[in-house]
Scaffold this active site. Structure first.
Site, mmCIF file in Angstrom:
data_model
loop_
_atom_site.group_PDB
_atom_site.id
_atom_site.type_symbol
_atom_site.label_atom_id
_atom_site.label_comp_id
_atom_site.label_asym_id
_atom_site.label_seq_id
_atom_site.Cartn_x
_atom_site.Cartn_y
_atom_site.Cartn_z
ATOM 1 N N LEU A 98 0.826 -1.209 0.000
ATOM 2 C CA LEU A 98 0.000 0.000 0.000
ATOM 3 C C LEU A 98 0.863 1.264 0.000
ATOM 4 C CD1 LEU A 98 -2.734 1.356 0.037
ATOM 5 C CD2 LEU A 98 -2.808 1.052 2.535
ATOM 6 N N ASP A 124 12.366 3.155 11.715
ATOM 7 C CA ASP A 124 11.525 2.264 12.510
ATOM 8 C C ASP A 124 10.547 3.158 13.261
ATOM 9 O OD1 ASP A 124 10.349 0.692 14.460
ATOM 10 O OD2 ASP A 124 12.222 -0.266 15.087
ATOM 11 N N VAL A 125 9.262 3.058 12.940
ATOM 12 C CA VAL A 125 8.284 4.004 13.494
ATOM 13 C C VAL A 125 8.100 3.862 15.006
ATOM 14 C CG1 VAL A 125 6.998 4.279 11.335
ATOM 15 C CG2 VAL A 125 6.299 2.487 12.967
ATOM 16 N N TYR A 164 -3.956 -6.605 16.907
ATOM 17 C CA TYR A 164 -4.053 -5.783 15.687
ATOM 18 C C TYR A 164 -5.334 -4.953 15.713
ATOM 19 C CZ TYR A 164 -3.953 -4.810 10.614
ATOM 20 O OH TYR A 164 -3.938 -4.211 9.382
ATOM 21 N N LYS A 200 -5.581 -0.901 15.787
ATOM 22 C CA LYS A 200 -6.230 -0.138 14.707
ATOM 23 C C LYS A 200 -7.405 0.683 15.244
ATOM 24 C CE LYS A 200 -3.586 -1.346 11.210
ATOM 25 N NZ LYS A 200 -2.703 -0.376 10.560
HETATM 26 N N1 LIG Z 1 -3.168 -5.807 3.426
HETATM 27 C C1 LIG Z 1 -4.326 -5.713 4.059
HETATM 28 O O1 LIG Z 1 -5.224 -6.577 3.913
HETATM 29 C C2 LIG Z 1 -4.601 -4.543 4.964
HETATM 30 C C3 LIG Z 1 -5.902 -4.349 5.414
HETATM 31 C C4 LIG Z 1 -6.180 -3.280 6.266
HETATM 32 C C5 LIG Z 1 -5.158 -2.430 6.638
HETATM 33 N N2 LIG Z 1 -3.895 -2.648 6.188
HETATM 34 C C6 LIG Z 1 -2.858 -1.727 6.631
HETATM 35 O O2 LIG Z 1 -2.228 -1.149 5.500
HETATM 36 C C7 LIG Z 1 -0.908 -0.731 5.862
HETATM 37 C C8 LIG Z 1 0.067 -1.235 4.803
HETATM 38 O O3 LIG Z 1 0.079 -2.651 4.836
HETATM 39 P P1 LIG Z 1 0.379 -3.564 3.557
HETATM 40 O O4 LIG Z 1 -0.773 -4.499 3.423
HETATM 41 O O5 LIG Z 1 0.837 -2.742 2.433
HETATM 42 O O6 LIG Z 1 1.564 -4.463 4.156
HETATM 43 P P2 LIG Z 1 3.091 -4.605 3.732
HETATM 44 O O7 LIG Z 1 3.630 -5.655 4.638
HETATM 45 O O8 LIG Z 1 3.206 -4.790 2.269
HETATM 46 O O9 LIG Z 1 3.687 -3.185 4.110
HETATM 47 C C9 LIG Z 1 3.929 -2.788 5.439
HETATM 48 C C10 LIG Z 1 5.240 -2.030 5.447
HETATM 49 O O10 LIG Z 1 5.463 -1.556 6.783
HETATM 50 C C11 LIG Z 1 6.833 -1.723 7.064
HETATM 51 N N3 LIG Z 1 7.052 -1.801 8.512
HETATM 52 C C12 LIG Z 1 6.745 -2.822 9.357
HETATM 53 N N4 LIG Z 1 7.141 -2.515 10.602
HETATM 54 C C13 LIG Z 1 7.700 -1.281 10.543
HETATM 55 C C14 LIG Z 1 8.299 -0.420 11.497
HETATM 56 N N5 LIG Z 1 8.414 -0.781 12.789
HETATM 57 N N6 LIG Z 1 8.753 0.781 11.082
HETATM 58 C C15 LIG Z 1 8.652 1.155 9.777
HETATM 59 N N7 LIG Z 1 8.124 0.377 8.833
HETATM 60 C C16 LIG Z 1 7.649 -0.833 9.207
HETATM 61 C C17 LIG Z 1 7.235 -3.018 6.360
HETATM 62 O O11 LIG Z 1 8.631 -3.097 6.158
HETATM 63 C C18 LIG Z 1 6.431 -2.919 5.081
HETATM 64 O O12 LIG Z 1 7.182 -2.316 4.033
HETATM 65 C C19 LIG Z 1 -0.667 -1.296 7.260
HETATM 66 O O13 LIG Z 1 -0.873 -0.284 8.223
HETATM 67 C C20 LIG Z 1 -1.726 -2.376 7.398
HETATM 68 O O14 LIG Z 1 -2.049 -2.635 8.745
HETATM 69 C C21 LIG Z 1 -3.595 -3.664 5.353
#
Ligand SMILES: NC(=O)c1ccc[n+]([C@@H]2O[C@H](COP(=O)([O-])OP(=O)(O)OC[C@H]3O[C@@H](n4cnc5c(N)ncnc54)[C@H](O)[C@@H]3O)[C@@H](O)[C@H]2O)c1
Length: 254
Positions: free
Chosen positions: A24, A70-71, A162, A166
């Site tokens: 995303l 790292d957030v 989680y 959220k």
């Molecule tokens: N994929 C889904 O189904 C979904 C659904 C609802 C919400 N989300 C949310 O969307 C957002 C993006 O997720 P995604 O699906 O693209 O997943 P993804 O795993 O592709 O991307 C998440 C990114 O966050 C980074 N990350 C993890 N821990 C971190 C930290 N401590 N500091 C900095 N970066 C860190 C990872 O390296 C990764 O690049 C997230 O907040 C996730 O919770 C995803």
């Protein structure tokens, strides 16, 4: 691609995105560039995951930096945001997108470490981002978009840490929006339904089929979310703050 900084709903804007190496985060970066953003800070804890995206966007004329961040480290978040302000002469947009899930488990099997880790990355990390943005945006306003989840609005079994994190992001968004309205900092969140990405790598076999079946439109794509994020980033949302926009293929309807 629209010429960066010249035309588009984000013409001339600068943005900071966390977790930009993920599915995303990368889609949001591409969408912001298409809408004319002139400078993007693409941060991730896995800085190597951002390289190809950064190169592609630079070829399109966007200024890009790729700090490792790292957030969960609030001081590092402040430093990275201040560097972005100095490099690009201000910050208009910050997207708190980094996230991670907890191991699939009912509550009696969730360890305190797993609970804390999940809350630290998703909720504390977003708090750090909102705080860092507020510290630099108070003079000229801005827009912060937090990526929450439908898991923060509906009860997802086996994912309590989680969902709690959220849900916390959604409430933090509302409180922060009210605190910073006078300074014209808009703070909103998007609540996605499920779309394929590495975040689901650890889910048990068959779980994605069950999740998909609960979405009337099926699983989404990262690009299904970028319209809502871009809207909240743009002046079209100038009167919108503290809101949680649900984009979930109908998941939360029943
Ligand atoms: N994929 C889904 O189904 C979904 C659904 C609802 C919400 N989300 C949310 O969307 C957002 C993006 O997720 P995604 O699906 O693209 O997943 P993804 O795993 O592709 O991307 C998440 C990114 O966050 C980074 N990350 C993890 N821990 C971190 C930290 N401590 N500091 C900095 N970066 C860190 C990872 O390296 C990764 O690049 C997230 O907040 C996730 O919770 C995803």
């Amino acid at each position: 691609m629209i010429s960066p900084g010249v035309a588009g709903r984000l013409a001339g804007r600068t943005a900071f995105i966390t977790g930009a190496g993920g599915a995303l985060g990368a889609a949001i970066a591409e969408a912001f560039a298409r809408e004319g953003a002139r400078a993007l800070t693409l941060s991730d804890i896995r800085v190597e995951a951002v390289g190809d995206l950064a190169a592609r966007l630079r070829r399109g004329g966007v200024e890009v930096t790729t700090p490792e961040l790292d957030v969960t480290d609030g001081d590092a978040f402040d430093r990275a945001v201040r560097s972005a302000v100095e490099a690009f002469d201000g910050l208009d947009l910050l997207v708190n997108n980094a996230g991670a899930v907890s191991p699939n488990a009912r509550i009696h099997n969730v360890t305190t470490d797993d609970f804390d880790r999940c809350v630290r990355i998703n909720l504390t990390g977003t708090f750090h981002g909102v705080r860092a943005a507020a510290r630099v945006m108070r003079d000229r306003g801005g827009s912060v978009i937090n990526i929450a989840s439908v898991a923060g609005l509906t009860a997802w079994p086996y994912a309590a840490p989680y969902g709690v994190a959220k849900a916390g992001i959604i409430h933090l968004t509302r409180v922060a929006a009210l605190e910073y309205a006078k300074e014209r900092i808009r703070i909103n969140c998007v609540c996605p339904g499920a779309f394929p990405s590495a975040i689901h790598d650890g889910v048990p076999d068959g779980a994605m089929d069950v999740i998909e079946a609960r979405h009337p439109f099926g699983l989404g794509k990262p690009q299904d979310l970028t319209g809502a994020v871009t809207y909240l980033a743009s002046d079209e949302a100038a009167w919108t703050t503290g809101q949680a926009i649900v984009v979930d293929g109908g998941y939360s309807l029943p």
